[in-house]
Every structure is written in C-alpha cells, then in structure tokens.
Design a protein around this motif. Structure first.
Motif, PDB file in Angstrom:
ATOM      1  N   VAL A  58       0.858  -1.190   0.000  1.00 31.01           N
ATOM      2  CA  VAL A  58       0.000   0.000   0.000  1.00 31.01           C
ATOM      3  C   VAL A  58       0.891   1.236   0.000  1.00 31.01           C
ATOM      4  CG1 VAL A  58      -1.856   1.234   1.178  1.00 31.01           C
ATOM      5  CG2 VAL A  58      -1.753  -1.252   1.310  1.00 31.01           C
ATOM      6  N   ASP A  59       0.528   2.226  -0.823  1.00 26.98           N
ATOM      7  CA  ASP A  59       1.338   3.430  -0.931  1.00 26.98           C
ATOM      8  C   ASP A  59       0.463   4.579  -1.405  1.00 26.98           C
ATOM      9  OD1 ASP A  59       3.595   5.076  -0.956  1.00 26.98           O
ATOM     10  OD2 ASP A  59       4.845   3.506  -1.850  1.00 26.98           O
ATOM     11  N   TRP A  60       1.028   5.788  -1.428  1.00 31.50           N
ATOM     12  CA  TRP A  60       0.303   6.928  -1.964  1.00 31.50           C
ATOM     13  C   TRP A  60       0.313   6.857  -3.487  1.00 31.50           C
ATOM     14  CZ3 TRP A  60       3.494   9.878  -5.027  1.00 31.50           C
ATOM     15  CH2 TRP A  60       4.863   9.825  -4.769  1.00 31.50           C
ATOM     16  N   GLN A  61      -0.677   7.503  -4.103  1.00 29.09           N
ATOM     17  CA  GLN A  61      -0.806   7.499  -5.562  1.00 29.09           C
ATOM     18  C   GLN A  61      -0.426   8.865  -6.110  1.00 29.09           C
ATOM     19  OE1 GLN A  61      -1.038   5.554  -7.914  1.00 29.09           O
ATOM     20  NE2 GLN A  61      -2.480   6.104  -9.525  1.00 29.09           N
ATOM     21  N   GLY A  62       0.482   8.884  -7.084  1.00 34.51           N
ATOM     22  CA  GLY A  62       0.964  10.132  -7.642  1.00 34.51           C
ATOM     23  C   GLY A  62       0.205  10.544  -8.890  1.00 34.51           C
ATOM     24  N   LEU A  63       0.510  11.757  -9.353  1.00 34.91           N
ATOM     25  CA  LEU A  63      -0.090  12.318 -10.564  1.00 34.91           C
ATOM     26  C   LEU A  63       1.029  12.871 -11.429  1.00 34.91           C
ATOM     27  CD1 LEU A  63      -2.540  13.279 -12.249  1.00 34.91           C
ATOM     28  CD2 LEU A  63      -2.491  15.389 -10.909  1.00 34.91           C
ATOM     29  N   PRO A  64       1.287  12.288 -12.600  1.00 30.64           N
ATOM     30  CA  PRO A  64       2.347  12.817 -13.460  1.00 30.64           C
ATOM     31  C   PRO A  64       2.003  14.223 -13.958  1.00 30.64           C
ATOM     32  CG  PRO A  64       1.630  10.620 -14.160  1.00 30.64           C
ATOM     33  CD  PRO A  64       0.635  11.108 -13.165  1.00 30.64           C
ATOM     34  N   GLY A  65       3.046  14.991 -14.273  1.00 28.69           N
ATOM     35  CA  GLY A  65       2.841  16.298 -14.875  1.00 28.69           C
ATOM     36  C   GLY A  65       3.128  17.455 -13.937  1.00 28.69           C
ATOM     37  N   ARG A  66       2.929  18.654 -14.482  1.00 28.67           N
ATOM     38  CA  ARG A  66       3.218  19.882 -13.755  1.00 28.67           C
ATOM     39  C   ARG A  66       1.966  20.574 -13.244  1.00 28.67           C
ATOM     40  NH1 ARG A  66       8.504  21.349 -14.693  1.00 28.67           N
ATOM     41  NH2 ARG A  66       9.540  20.233 -16.393  1.00 28.67           N
ATOM     42  N   GLY A  67       0.799  19.975 -13.424  1.00 28.71           N
ATOM     43  CA  GLY A  67      -0.432  20.594 -12.967  1.00 28.71           C
ATOM     44  C   GLY A  67      -0.527  20.611 -11.450  1.00 28.71           C
ATOM     45  N   LEU A  68      -1.624  21.172 -10.964  1.00 27.50           N
ATOM     46  CA  LEU A  68      -1.846  21.247  -9.526  1.00 27.50           C
ATOM     47  C   LEU A  68      -1.896  19.840  -8.939  1.00 27.50           C
ATOM     48  CD1 LEU A  68      -2.444  23.096  -7.111  1.00 27.50           C
ATOM     49  CD2 LEU A  68      -4.881  22.800  -7.605  1.00 27.50           C
ATOM     50  N   GLY A  69      -1.033  19.581  -7.960  1.00 29.04           N
ATOM     51  CA  GLY A  69      -0.953  18.252  -7.371  1.00 29.04           C
ATOM     52  C   GLY A  69      -0.067  17.297  -8.135  1.00 29.04           C
ATOM     53  N   GLY A  70       0.523  17.755  -9.272  1.00 30.65           N
ATOM     54  CA  GLY A  70       1.383  16.904 -10.070  1.00 30.65           C
ATOM     55  C   GLY A  70       2.757  16.726  -9.444  1.00 30.65           C
ATOM     56  N   LEU A  71       3.442  15.671  -9.866  1.00 31.87           N
ATOM     57  CA  LEU A  71       4.745  15.360  -9.291  1.00 31.87           C
ATOM     58  C   LEU A  71       5.794  16.403  -9.652  1.00 31.87           C
ATOM     59  CD1 LEU A  71       4.654  11.561 -10.132  1.00 31.87           C
ATOM     60  CD2 LEU A  71       4.544  12.535  -7.842  1.00 31.87           C
ATOM     61  N   MET A  72       5.622  17.058 -10.804  1.00 31.18           N
ATOM     62  CA  MET A  72       6.563  18.080 -11.232  1.00 31.18           C
ATOM     63  C   MET A  72       6.156  19.476 -10.766  1.00 31.18           C
ATOM     64  SD  MET A  72       8.910  16.461 -12.973  1.00 31.18           S
ATOM     65  CE  MET A  72       9.686  17.691 -14.016  1.00 31.18           C
ATOM     66  N   SER A  73       5.065  19.553 -10.029  1.00 35.68           N
ATOM     67  CA  SER A  73       4.589  20.842  -9.559  1.00 35.68           C
ATOM     68  C   SER A  73       5.544  21.416  -8.521  1.00 35.68           C
ATOM     69  CB  SER A  73       3.187  20.716  -8.965  1.00 35.68           C
ATOM     70  OG  SER A  73       2.776  21.923  -8.353  1.00 35.68           O
ATOM     71  N   GLN A  74       5.670  22.741  -8.538  1.00 34.90           N
ATOM     72  CA  GLN A  74       6.492  23.412  -7.539  1.00 34.90           C
ATOM     73  C   GLN A  74       5.686  23.795  -6.301  1.00 34.90           C
ATOM     74  OE1 GLN A  74       9.835  23.643  -7.979  1.00 34.90           O
ATOM     75  NE2 GLN A  74       9.402  22.467  -9.841  1.00 34.90           N
ATOM     76  N   LEU A  75       4.380  23.480  -6.323  1.00 31.72           N
ATOM     77  CA  LEU A  75       3.516  23.819  -5.199  1.00 31.72           C
ATOM     78  C   LEU A  75       3.327  22.613  -4.302  1.00 31.72           C
ATOM     79  CD1 LEU A  75       0.740  25.825  -7.091  1.00 31.72           C
ATOM     80  CD2 LEU A  75       2.685  26.754  -5.831  1.00 31.72           C
TER      81      LEU A  75
END
Length: 756
Positions: free
Chosen positions: A524-541
């Motif tokens: 069991v683990d957390w689920q990521g979101l690819p990309g730079r959008g809000l909540g994305g792995l490449m996001s700076q936020l």
C-alpha cells in the motif's frame, strides 16, 4: 453612500468568514495528533519521525555508517517505486532485527516515512564487507530531502540526511526506463535526444554487479524493459535465488523482458531460474551464412556479416524470424512468448558480437525489438511535453483522468461556479438596490442600512455554514476501483486497487487493505499524478501545507496516521498477490487456418461475472450479460467475433456512415470506458484516440498479451476481492462506500493449431 457602505461591510465580513473557516480548519489539523510540517519552508528531515515524536531525539552512534544507492545504477523515476539499497558499515552482524526508516516527501509534498523491519537472515554482506538491505520507497518531489535511520532494540544506530543534490536526480515519471543486466547489447543506440539535449527517448541503466539488483518484485515496477545478456556469465551466476524470483514475479505481473543468448548460454542451462524464462531448451549452436531474411525483417539494404546463433526449442512461442544455418537447420532467431501476464522476447544471438556491432542498422533492429514495449515514436514526439490539448486539465496521462474520476463522490453535492456567482449577485442585489429602496426611499432612514446589511450578512453566513454541513457531512467516504488479474494456468491472482478517501473534517486515520486470502502479499502506498499541474509530481507547489507526517509500515501494509484536510481526500494505490482456487478450467484452441477460437469458456469463480467479453488477438466475442459460477459458454466456428478496436473506440454505423465515439479527457463519469482504455490501451490506438499517454502504469495494458496465444475474459463482479479499511484512535464517524468498481481479467492459454 448606503450602497458603498454596505458593499464595504460585505467585503470585510466575507474576508472574516473565510479567515475564520481557514483558522478552524488549520486548528483542527494542528490538534489532530502529530505536529505538522510546512514542507515549503522546512525540510522534512528537520522534523521528528512519527515514531520518535513523543520522546527525546536519540543520538546515533558514530561506529555505524550508512551508504545509500538509489534506483538501478542511479536511475529512478519521480513518483514511482525507487529501490534503495542501504549499506550498513561498522555492523558486522546482528542477532536483533533492524528497523529501517526512510523519510521523504510524497506526491502532495507531505512528509512520509517508510518503515520496515529486517531479520538477520534478510541482510546480505556485499563485497565491501558491509551489511546490505533493500527498501522500496517513492519520492514525490524533485527537491526532497531523504533521511535514513536504522534502529536496533529501540536504539538509533545510525542516521543520515541527504539533500537532493547528494543523490541521483530523478527521471520524469513518464520517462521509459530500460535496465540492461550484463551488457547493453547496443540498446542505447536506439535512443535519441531532443534539440536542447535535455530529454531522451528512453533511459538505460547498466547493471554490472548482482549487488545492484533488488530482491523484491515491487522494486522493478518503474522498469519498462529488463534485458538479460548471457555474455556476462559471472554476473548471471552470482544472482541470488531471491533476486531471480523477484524478477520472475515482476514479469508475471505484466513486465517485459528480453534475453540475448550468446555462446555462454550453454553454461546457464543448469540454472533453473534462467531456464524457466526461456520458451524451451537450449539445443546447440550454429552459424548463419545467409542473413538476408534478417535484413528484410529490419528493412535495410545494408548487409550484415555472418554471425553465430544459439539454437533453441521455441516451444509454443511466437517465432517472428527464422534463419538457416550452414547445416541448413532452421534456427529461430526472434521469438516472443507469454510469461504469466508479461512477455519475454528471446534473441538467439549475441548482439554485441562483431557482426552486429559493425552493422550500421543495429539501431533499426533495436527499435523493432523495443517497439513491442515502448512506443518510441510517441516518446520522441512527447519528450517533456504534454500531448494534444489536455494541458489545461493538469494531466496528460490516463492515470490523471482516473484520479479525477475518483475525486467525484456521487453522494456529495458540489456548488458549481455558476451557482456561486448567482449567490453573490443575489446578495449584492439585496444589500445594494433593495437596501437603498428600503432604507432611503421607503423608510427615509439611511442609517437603517447598517442593521439591514448586517442582518442579511449574518443570515447568509449562517445559511452557507448550514448548507456546507449538509453538502459536506462529517463522515468518511471511499471511492475504489480495482482490477484483479487471474492466471488460469497457475491459479494466481494479482490485484491493483486505487482509492480516494474523503473526510468531512480534518483528521488523521489509518488506512489498510483487507483481502479475502490471509496470505496475500499486500503493498500500500500513496498514488501520484504525473505532470506539472496542480498536485502533479513536477509541480512546484505543495498542495497540503501544514499536514502532519505519516508512516507507511511495509511489514503490515498499513498507512499510519495519514492526515486528510477538511473536505479533502487522500489518494492511495495498492497491489497484492494471492493464490486463488478455480472451480473449473476453460478449454480453448485456435481454429486451423483462421485467427479465431473454438471451445468452452467457463466461469471458474464462485461469483457471477457480469458485462463480459472474450478477447483474442484483434477480436472480441460477445458473452451473456451474466455468467453464473461454473456456467460454460460454447464458442465455435459459427460464433462470429467482432473487431476489438471498433469496440474500444466506440465505432458504430449511423445512417449508413461510421461514427467514432470521441474520447473526452475531461469526462469524469465514464469509469467503465476508462478502465477498458487502461486495460487495452495499445489495442485501442490509445495515443491518437485519447490524446493521453499511458506511461505512469503501463503494466496494466494487456494488449501485447492478446497476441501471445492468450485469451482474456473480462467481466465485472459485485463483491470486491479487497476492501480499504479506515480506522482511527479517535471516534470515527461512519465509513461509506461511494464508487466501487470491481473488474476481473481471466487469462487462459489457447492451444495452437498443428503446424502453426
């Protein structure tokens, strides 16, 4: 003047209400248990681990030193499983279990601790003399600090903090990764770079020592292809049994392997783990003096010199290219066969021998071999860029649409932007023109507007708070989608689950997975979101600022004390393996001369299968809407199959013309169609049809398996094989299940016609 005065009053009151609500929400998080960490200003390593937050920080001994090796030869993907090998120096042996913690950031920018206990027999001594262990983690931010801790008998033996520039940089989450064990065989020549040199078609990790291979199948989850070369005989012979089993399990779960058989392959005939990956036995060797068919197969006019080939028994594998040796014997050069849910290509030659190394078009051969696993054309087209017109959605991968769909809770009502605007306009009309005519024109008392506007604002605030409590009740709701793959040949099940857990108010909960089989191997683990959008792995936020640390206990597969913000969700993913007892067997064979099936399809499960379809090659067979346990469905020459791409693309004839149901990446209410696309992406021409990638979890796509003498029965079941469990130390409200989609894929071997 009354209008201006009341408008200012409205603005001040709204700001006060918003600030009050934010303060209440923040305070509820602060008082929910652990101390929060502001990950935008403070490294997660400066906070105490959740396991040590209630006691004084221990001082590690100086005698034990830690060294960490990330990924495969330093190659790992952001948001994917990253195997970390920790070498412990200064600890020759231990009779006590070691507790290992690795602290980093998840995909939301929240501090997470991976915790696992290792017995003495799980530690391996490497060449340097240090004790070594593997722990799979996931890092969700590029600039995350990683902290390692090792405990023994409640004592902190060693601790090491690593800034982001002290370990290898991450690859993008959608970057294809090829792992070459024993030599590259020239695969890196097939990779190209963009003009700026900042991105490549795929990355290659070269494994030069058995110490660099992990010992758990989950560690291979980020790999797209693993190449085994028999050239490095010493390396292959030094791979431990547990490492072979991890690789084998990953292939069976849907991975892809490629084996190059050189002259040293004869010395691996007695290696049962290596032999189990081949379609048949290694017979002998020969020399190809007429390589013309290979040149034609690759599509080149550049000749290749004579080369040696390993002669193998192809068994039931698909033979894609056969050559004749100097003794006029048929030598299968390129074969491909199913291995569980995955596939293995076998090249019966050493691609590093001089003939191939000097061949200008070896790159074309590799592009042909890689094309079965990696869409190189799409990878070149989308290097670091979003595809199509989906950038505004914040995701460009199908898993993003899956997350967006799971964020919709049917039992919760949401106010749209138009409704919010209508409320604001109505409020302005009441405290503006209506107040003016009431206070000034009718009552002739301008000062009355202060009382009227105040009463209206107070009533509106009370009404909105009451409306919010109705729309967002103080309870836990869960959305779950799961796909269970069952291999009928060895009666093993592999489950994939994605779940969003919603909480009406900020709280900390424990999340785990309960399966029917007690001996399931659950991750069991957390689920990521690819990309730079809000909540994305490449996001700076960091989308969840102030959320408390939480712990993932890998031994018990429990996510402990994970924080959920007010009216927010936590996204988790899980996989598990378990044996499953099938009540009966399906018998299918291919009709001689045509690419179709005949035989009996039996539901071997103890539950009903609904909305079924049988898939084979490019066809699908319509099945009854419900198949009872043990019920048999006859498939024969008279059963006319239909075109599978037409079914997946929603093609139909309307008034004499063919129409395609367009794919809407913003659609959040078509989960069954979305799951079909995840499960058979390539068969549906997914890149052009959906304008979305399928690179974050490509092992879900069984399109390649359809072409490897396997039939797949897809159906929906009512009772899930696994359930998400939510618990808490505090009083927990009722947990309600909203979305709950459960799909099963049964994979059956197909007997091939004679002479094929």
């Amino acid at each position: 003047m009354p209008f201006i005065r009341t408008s200012l009053f409205l603005i001040v009151a709204c700001i006060a209400v918003v600030a009050l609500r934010a303060a209440i929400a923040q305070d509820s998080v602060l008082n929910s248990g652990s101390r929060p960490t502001n990950s935008s200003t403070k490294s997660p390593t400066t906070t105490k681990s959740p396991t040590t937050s209630n006691r004084e920080r221990e001082t590690p001994t100086n005698l034990v030193q830690l060294t960490a090796h990330f990924g495969f030869a330093g190659q790992w993907k952001l948001g994917h499983v990253c195997p970390v090998r920790i070498d412990i120096e200064g600890l020759s042996s231990t009779a006590q279990p070691l507790v290992v913690e690795v602290q980093t950031l998840d995909g939301d920018g929240v501090s997470v601790v991976y915790k696992r206990t290792f017995d003495a027999n799980e530690l391996v001594k490497v060449d340097s003399g240090a004790l070594s262990l593997w722990i799979p983690i996931r890092i969700g931010r590029q600039q995350a600090t990683v902290t390692l801790r090792v405990h023994a008998a409640e004592r902190l033996l060693a601790e090491k903090q690593m800034a982001s520039d002290e370990y290898p940089a991450a690859l993008p989450s959608t970057q294809p990764l090829v792992v070459a064990v024993g030599g590259t065989q020239g695969v890196d020549t097939a990779s190209s770079a963009n003009v700026a040199g900042t991105a490549t078609t795929f990355s290659t990790a070269i494994i030069e020592s058995a110490e660099e291979l992990p010992d758990a199948s989950i560690c291979f989850a980020s790999c797209d292809l693993v190449i085994l070369s028999s050239n490095n005989l010493a390396l292959l012979q030094s791979i431990r049994s547990q490492q072979w089993q991890a690789f084998d399990r990953w292939i069976r779960d849907g991975g892809a392997g490629l084996i190059s058989l050189g002259p040293n392959a004869r010395d691996l005939k007695e290696n049962e783990h290596f032999a189990a990956l081949l379609p048949g036995q290694i017979l002998d060797f020969g020399t190809v003096s007429n390589p013309g068919p290979l040149e034609s197969h690759v599509g080149t006019s550049d000749p290749i010199d004579n080369f040696s080939v390993t002669r193998i028994d192809a068994g039931s594998a698909n033979v894609e290219l056969t050559l004749l040796d100097s003794l006029n014997r048929r030598l299968p050069l390129l074969t491909r066969h199913a291995h569980g849910f995955g596939s293995i290509q076998v090249v019966a030659s050493d691609l590093e021998q001089r003939a191939f190394a000097d061949w200008p078009d070896r790159k074309k051969l590799w592009r042909l071999l890689l094309g079965r696993t990696i869409d190189l054309g799409l990878a070149e087209k989308s290097m670091g860029a979003q595809t199509g017109n989906t950038a505004y959605l914040g995701y460009d991968d199908l898993v993003g649409q899956l997350r967006a769909s799971l964020d919709v809770f049917p039992s919760l009502t949401a106010i749209s932007f138009g409704q919010s605007a209508a409320i604001i306009v109505l409020l302005l009309l009441v405290i503006g023109p209506l107040d003016y005519f009431l206070s000034v024109k009718w009552l002739k008392r301008p000062d009355f507007s202060w009382y009227f506007a105040g009463a209206v604002l107070f009533a509106t605030s009370v009404g909105l708070v009451a409306l919010r409590s109705v729309m967002r009740p103080d309870e836990i709701r869960v959305n779950t989608i799961q796909v269970v793959d069952i291999d009928a040949s060895n009666q093993q099940a592999t489950g994939h689950l994605w779940s969003h857990v919603y909480s009406g108010r900020a709280r900390q909960v424990d999340l785990s997975l309960k399966t029917r089989a007690p001996d399931s191997n659950v991750v069991v683990d957390w689920q990521g979101l690819p990309g730079r959008g809000l909540g994305g792995l490449m996001s700076q936020l960091n989308t969840d600022l102030g959320m408390p640390d939480y712990v993932i206990h890998q031994d018990s597969a429990i996510i402990n004390q994970v924080g959920i913000p007010t009216a927010g969700t936590k996204c988790i993913a899980a996989t598990w393996h378990q044996p499953i007892e099938l009540q009966s067997q399906t018998q299918l064979k291919e009709i001689p001369g045509i690419d179709q099936l005949e035989g009996n399809v039996v539901n071997p499960l103890a539950v009903d299968l609904k909305d079924c379809m049988l898939l084979y090659h490019h066809w699908y067979y319509s099945m009854p809407s419900r198949i009872l346990p043990g019920q048999s469905i006859r498939v024969s020459f008279e059963t006319i199959p239909k075109d599978l791409p037409r079914r997946l693309n929603g093609r139909r004839v309307v008034q004499g013309s063919e129409q395609i149901t367009p794919w809407n990446p913003a659609d959040r209410n078509s989960v069954p169609r979305l799951l079909e696309m995840l499960m058979f992406y390539k068969a549906a021409s997914g890149p052009s049809y959906t304008t979305l990638l399928h690179r974050y979890q490509p092992q879900l796509d069984f399109s390649n398996l359809l072409m490897l003498n396997r039939a797949i029965l897809v159906g929906r079941v009512e009772d899930p094989l696994a359930n998400v469990q939510v618990s808490s130390d505090a009083n927990l409200p009722s947990v309600e299940q909203d979305i709950n989609h459960n799909w099963v894929r049964l994979v059956f071997p197909v007997e091939q016609s004679q002479g094929k």
